[in-house]
Design a protein around this motif. Structure first.
Motif, PDB file in Angstrom:
ATOM      1  N   GLY A 185       0.808  -1.206   0.000  1.00  0.00           N
ATOM      2  CA  GLY A 185       0.000   0.000   0.000  1.00  0.00           C
ATOM      3  C   GLY A 185       0.842   1.257   0.000  1.00  0.00           C
ATOM      4  N   ALA A 186       1.783   1.338   0.941  1.00  0.00           N
ATOM      5  CA  ALA A 186       2.585   2.551   1.104  1.00  0.00           C
ATOM      6  C   ALA A 186       3.439   2.852  -0.121  1.00  0.00           C
ATOM      7  N   SER A 187       3.917   1.818  -0.787  1.00  0.00           N
ATOM      8  CA  SER A 187       4.796   2.008  -1.935  1.00  0.00           C
ATOM      9  C   SER A 187       4.048   2.386  -3.208  1.00  0.00           C
ATOM     10  N   GLY A 188       2.729   2.174  -3.215  1.00  0.00           N
ATOM     11  CA  GLY A 188       1.940   2.409  -4.418  1.00  0.00           C
ATOM     12  C   GLY A 188       1.948   1.249  -5.388  1.00  0.00           C
ATOM     13  N   ARG A 189       2.673   0.170  -5.072  1.00  0.00           N
ATOM     14  CA  ARG A 189       2.771  -0.967  -5.988  1.00  0.00           C
ATOM     15  C   ARG A 189       1.416  -1.632  -6.209  1.00  0.00           C
ATOM     16  N   LEU A 190       0.652  -1.796  -5.116  1.00  0.00           N
ATOM     17  CA  LEU A 190      -0.645  -2.458  -5.255  1.00  0.00           C
ATOM     18  C   LEU A 190      -1.598  -1.606  -6.076  1.00  0.00           C
ATOM     19  N   ARG A 191      -1.618  -0.298  -5.845  1.00  0.00           N
ATOM     20  CA  ARG A 191      -2.500   0.578  -6.613  1.00  0.00           C
ATOM     21  C   ARG A 191      -2.180   0.495  -8.104  1.00  0.00           C
ATOM     22  N   GLN A 192      -0.899   0.501  -8.434  1.00  0.00           N
ATOM     23  CA  GLN A 192      -0.517   0.428  -9.842  1.00  0.00           C
ATOM     24  C   GLN A 192      -0.960  -0.891 -10.459  1.00  0.00           C
ATOM     25  N   ALA A 193      -0.705  -1.993  -9.745  1.00  0.00           N
ATOM     26  CA  ALA A 193      -1.116  -3.297 -10.266  1.00  0.00           C
ATOM     27  C   ALA A 193      -2.635  -3.394 -10.367  1.00  0.00           C
ATOM     28  N   PHE A 194      -3.336  -2.797  -9.421  1.00  0.00           N
ATOM     29  CA  PHE A 194      -4.799  -2.787  -9.416  1.00  0.00           C
ATOM     30  C   PHE A 194      -5.336  -2.005 -10.611  1.00  0.00           C
ATOM     31  N   GLU A 195      -4.771  -0.836 -10.849  1.00  0.00           N
ATOM     32  CA  GLU A 195      -5.221  -0.022 -11.975  1.00  0.00           C
ATOM     33  C   GLU A 195      -4.949  -0.723 -13.306  1.00  0.00           C
ATOM     34  N   GLU A 196      -3.844  -1.433 -13.381  1.00  0.00           N
ATOM     35  CA  GLU A 196      -3.566  -2.200 -14.600  1.00  0.00           C
ATOM     36  C   GLU A 196      -4.585  -3.323 -14.786  1.00  0.00           C
ATOM     37  N   GLU A 197      -4.989  -3.943 -13.682  1.00  0.00           N
ATOM     38  CA  GLU A 197      -6.001  -5.000 -13.750  1.00  0.00           C
ATOM     39  C   GLU A 197      -7.355  -4.425 -14.173  1.00  0.00           C
ATOM     40  N   LEU A 198      -7.694  -3.245 -13.661  1.00  0.00           N
ATOM     41  CA  LEU A 198      -8.941  -2.592 -14.076  1.00  0.00           C
ATOM     42  C   LEU A 198      -8.917  -2.285 -15.568  1.00  0.00           C
TER      43      LEU A 198
ATOM     44  N   ARG B 225      -7.481  -3.870 -17.855  1.00  0.00           N
ATOM     45  CA  ARG B 225      -7.655  -5.095 -18.639  1.00  0.00           C
ATOM     46  C   ARG B 225      -9.105  -5.586 -18.640  1.00  0.00           C
ATOM     47  N   ASN B 226      -9.921  -4.987 -17.779  1.00  0.00           N
ATOM     48  CA  ASN B 226     -11.326  -5.405 -17.657  1.00  0.00           C
ATOM     49  C   ASN B 226     -12.230  -4.168 -17.648  1.00  0.00           C
ATOM     50  N   PRO B 227     -12.258  -3.425 -18.730  1.00  0.00           N
ATOM     51  CA  PRO B 227     -12.959  -2.138 -18.732  1.00  0.00           C
ATOM     52  C   PRO B 227     -14.470  -2.238 -18.580  1.00  0.00           C
ATOM     53  N   GLY B 228     -15.052  -3.349 -18.939  1.00  0.00           N
ATOM     54  CA  GLY B 228     -16.504  -3.451 -18.886  1.00  0.00           C
ATOM     55  C   GLY B 228     -17.041  -4.150 -17.662  1.00  0.00           C
ATOM     56  N   ALA B 229     -16.190  -4.371 -16.662  1.00  0.00           N
ATOM     57  CA  ALA B 229     -16.616  -5.141 -15.483  1.00  0.00           C
ATOM     58  C   ALA B 229     -17.675  -4.395 -14.676  1.00  0.00           C
ATOM     59  N   GLN B 230     -18.633  -5.123 -14.161  1.00  0.00           N
ATOM     60  CA  GLN B 230     -19.668  -4.553 -13.306  1.00  0.00           C
ATOM     61  C   GLN B 230     -19.135  -4.448 -11.887  1.00  0.00           C
ATOM     62  N   LEU B 231     -19.402  -3.327 -11.219  1.00  0.00           N
ATOM     63  CA  LEU B 231     -18.839  -3.125  -9.884  1.00  0.00           C
ATOM     64  C   LEU B 231     -19.450  -4.073  -8.861  1.00  0.00           C
TER      65      LEU B 231
ATOM     66  N   PHE C 187     -16.375  -7.200  -8.023  1.00  0.00           N
ATOM     67  CA  PHE C 187     -15.272  -7.292  -8.965  1.00  0.00           C
ATOM     68  C   PHE C 187     -14.038  -6.531  -8.498  1.00  0.00           C
ATOM     69  N   HIS C 188     -14.200  -5.277  -8.034  1.00  0.00           N
ATOM     70  CA  HIS C 188     -13.028  -4.470  -7.693  1.00  0.00           C
ATOM     71  C   HIS C 188     -12.253  -5.080  -6.533  1.00  0.00           C
ATOM     72  N   GLN C 189     -12.956  -5.742  -5.599  1.00  0.00           N
ATOM     73  CA  GLN C 189     -12.276  -6.410  -4.491  1.00  0.00           C
ATOM     74  C   GLN C 189     -11.464  -7.597  -5.002  1.00  0.00           C
ATOM     75  N   VAL C 190     -12.052  -8.373  -5.878  1.00  0.00           N
ATOM     76  CA  VAL C 190     -11.358  -9.540  -6.430  1.00  0.00           C
ATOM     77  C   VAL C 190     -10.194  -9.086  -7.311  1.00  0.00           C
ATOM     78  N   ALA C 191     -10.369  -7.983  -8.020  1.00  0.00           N
ATOM     79  CA  ALA C 191      -9.293  -7.454  -8.863  1.00  0.00           C
ATOM     80  C   ALA C 191      -8.097  -7.032  -8.013  1.00  0.00           C
ATOM     81  N   ALA C 192      -8.374  -6.431  -6.851  1.00  0.00           N
ATOM     82  CA  ALA C 192      -7.283  -6.038  -5.960  1.00  0.00           C
ATOM     83  C   ALA C 192      -6.548  -7.258  -5.422  1.00  0.00           C
ATOM     84  N   ILE C 193      -7.275  -8.331  -5.148  1.00  0.00           N
ATOM     85  CA  ILE C 193      -6.655  -9.575  -4.698  1.00  0.00           C
ATOM     86  C   ILE C 193      -5.750 -10.140  -5.794  1.00  0.00           C
ATOM     87  N   ARG C 194      -6.261 -10.149  -7.023  1.00  0.00           N
ATOM     88  CA  ARG C 194      -5.465 -10.657  -8.141  1.00  0.00           C
ATOM     89  C   ARG C 194      -4.207  -9.803  -8.332  1.00  0.00           C
ATOM     90  N   ALA C 195      -4.344  -8.500  -8.165  1.00  0.00           N
ATOM     91  CA  ALA C 195      -3.197  -7.608  -8.293  1.00  0.00           C
ATOM     92  C   ALA C 195      -2.150  -7.918  -7.232  1.00  0.00           C
TER      93      ALA C 195
END
Length: 464
Positions: free
Chosen positions: A68-81, A83-89, A304-312
């Motif tokens: 979290g502090a490094s921003g690594r998870l946010r970056q990986a999360f945004e990249e995962e989002l 890749r899935n632009p049409g996902a339902q929240l 979806f966004h919770q699962v995407a963060a886990i995958r990230a």
């Protein structure tokens, strides 16, 4: 700024029930119950942390891998989002109704493969996972044997279970564990005949103690007493997930005991710096959870966004930077133990029961350390140490009753992957500075009974 936050916390500890005597009994009764907590400065309040905006250095959050502090998870999360632009929240419903979807099934399969198990079930949190396990897995006639310091959510889950027998044993005490198993063997003929089961429940790392389960010894003991294989282990790996083991697979994997454990829970709100949890086991275990657990049946599926963060987070786990961070945690915990116990004030402060670190006593005998370092002190003194560390720009929070038993107050330090030697050395210096002041007060040499940082907070509280 930080002193103002703590002064507001102090002001919230003032009794309030007597100020609303004409209010309806509903509110008076609640305030009277809250006043019991206020009496011992034990009222919990929602205050902002002081490290998020850089006012202090974070030694208290569970972001141990610094995702979290490094921003690594946010970056990986945004990249995962992306890749899935049409996902339902929202999931839209329960997993058993219309809330199941391809993405969560794919991520569960990836998680199962990462951990080398048959199946994984993603849940809303580690607490939800523990509720689900004990609602769904124990059958009537089964027994649950558990360490008496397991997490509150495990205790609550056990209270909801169908198990006929529930026996606790003294924390990490292998002899007490053996006695508990023998008592079940002696008193439960169906279990003795291997027709019913004993479910053994422990945690990998105990967050308030900073220690780890003697799991190898427990497994061996269970095999000796129940050779029929009807004693099965359930392990909560909330705090070891990501921190130890190859690719961060956790405590069980680090000990080479994966084949001995029926169910593991991993939590993503700790080292992952995210939210959610996962239950790992066989297809049979997953089917039982889906069918018998009220916590799974009567709740919406993780979105979806919770699962995407886990995958990230899992994408970061095997990376070299993460491995280096895991190694740094081990190095810094050992450095903390070495530095603080070598300080000139430490022996006297410990002898006077001002402060101690029980897990530092035999650290050299362990193959690895937990990232959790509780500083034991006297009741209310944990608050004083918190005030002092905050004044020196270090953030850590006290732990008091009812989270820990009365008379066992402590302040928990959490070492992170991105901490430096200089930061840990500075923390040690600040802790020992407070210990020196408390020794002087204890000896009557300070001319006061309350340390300087606490006096500042109290003074601001009186002004508010």
């Amino acid at each position: 700024m930080s002193s103002a936050i703590f002064s507001r916390w102090m002001a919230s500890q003032k009794p309030r029930a007597h100020t609303i005597r004409r209010a309806p009994a509903f509110y008076r009764n609640l305030e009277e119950a809250l006043d019991v907590r206020r009496k011992d400065h034990g009222l919990y309040t929602l205050i902002k942390n002081t490290w998020a905006e850089g006012a202090t250095l974070d030694f208290c959050s569970n972001d141990s891998l610094s995702f979290g502090a490094s921003g690594r998870l946010r970056q990986a999360f945004e990249e995962e989002l992306a890749r899935n632009p049409g996902a339902q929240l929202g999931a839209g419903g329960s997993r058993l109704m219309d809330g199941n979807y391809d993405y969560i099934e794919a991520v569960e399969q990836e998680i199962a493969e990462y951990h080398g198990v048959e199946a994984a079930l993603i849940v809303g949190s580690g607490c939800d996972g523990n509720y689900a396990i004990f609602e769904g897995i124990p059958r009537p006639g089964d027994a649950i044997v558990f360490d008496d310091l397991v997490h509150a959510s495990i205790m609550d889950g056990i209270s909801r279970s169908l198990a006929s027998t529930k026996v606790s044993f003294a924390h990490n005490d292998v002899d007490a564990f053996r006695e508990a198993l023998i008592s079940v063997w002696d008193s439960q003929p169906l279990i003795r005949q291997a027709k019913k089961c004993v479910l053994i429940v422990v945690e990998s790392f105990y967050s308030m103690e900073g220690d780890m389960s003697p799991l190898k010894e427990l497994v061996q003991t269970a095999k000796e007493i129940f050779p029929g294989g009807n004693a099965q282990f359930i392990i909560d790996e909330a705090h070891s997930m990501g921190v130890v083991g190859d690719r961060g697979l956790g405590f069980v994997h680090a000990l080479g005991l994966d084949s001995e454990i029926a169910i593991k829970t991993h939590t993503f709100s700790k080292a992952f710096g995210s939210i959610g949890g996962v239950i790992l086991g066989s297809h049979t275990v997953k089917n039982a959870l889906v069918n018998f657990s009220r916590s799974t049946v009567f709740t919406a599926a993780p979105a979806f966004h919770q699962v995407a963060a886990i995958r990230a987070g899992y994408a970061l786990m095997p990376q070299t930077q993460t491995t280096v961070g895991r190694d740094n945690i081990q190095h810094l915990v050992k450095r903390l133990f070495t530095k603080i116990t070598a300080h000139p004030i430490w022996e006297e402060a410990t002898a006077r029961n001002i402060i101690s670190i029980p897990v530092s006593e035999d650290w050299e005998e362990r193959d690895f350390q937990t990232q959790l370092v509780p500083l034991w002190t006297r009741e209310r003194w944990g608050h004083w140490l918190t005030f002092h560390l905050d004044a020196r720009k270090y953030s850590a929070f006290p732990v008091t009753f009812p989270v820990v038993p009365k008379g066992n107050a402590r302040l928990r330090i959490v070492i992170h992957a991105d901490h430096s030697e200089e930061e840990v050395d500075g923390l040690v210096a600040a802790i020992c500075e407070w210990a020196e002041e408390m020794v002087a007060i204890e000896m009557g040499a300070a001319g006061r009974k309350v340390p300087w940082a606490a006096r500042q907070v109290y003074a601001l509280a009186e002004e508010s």
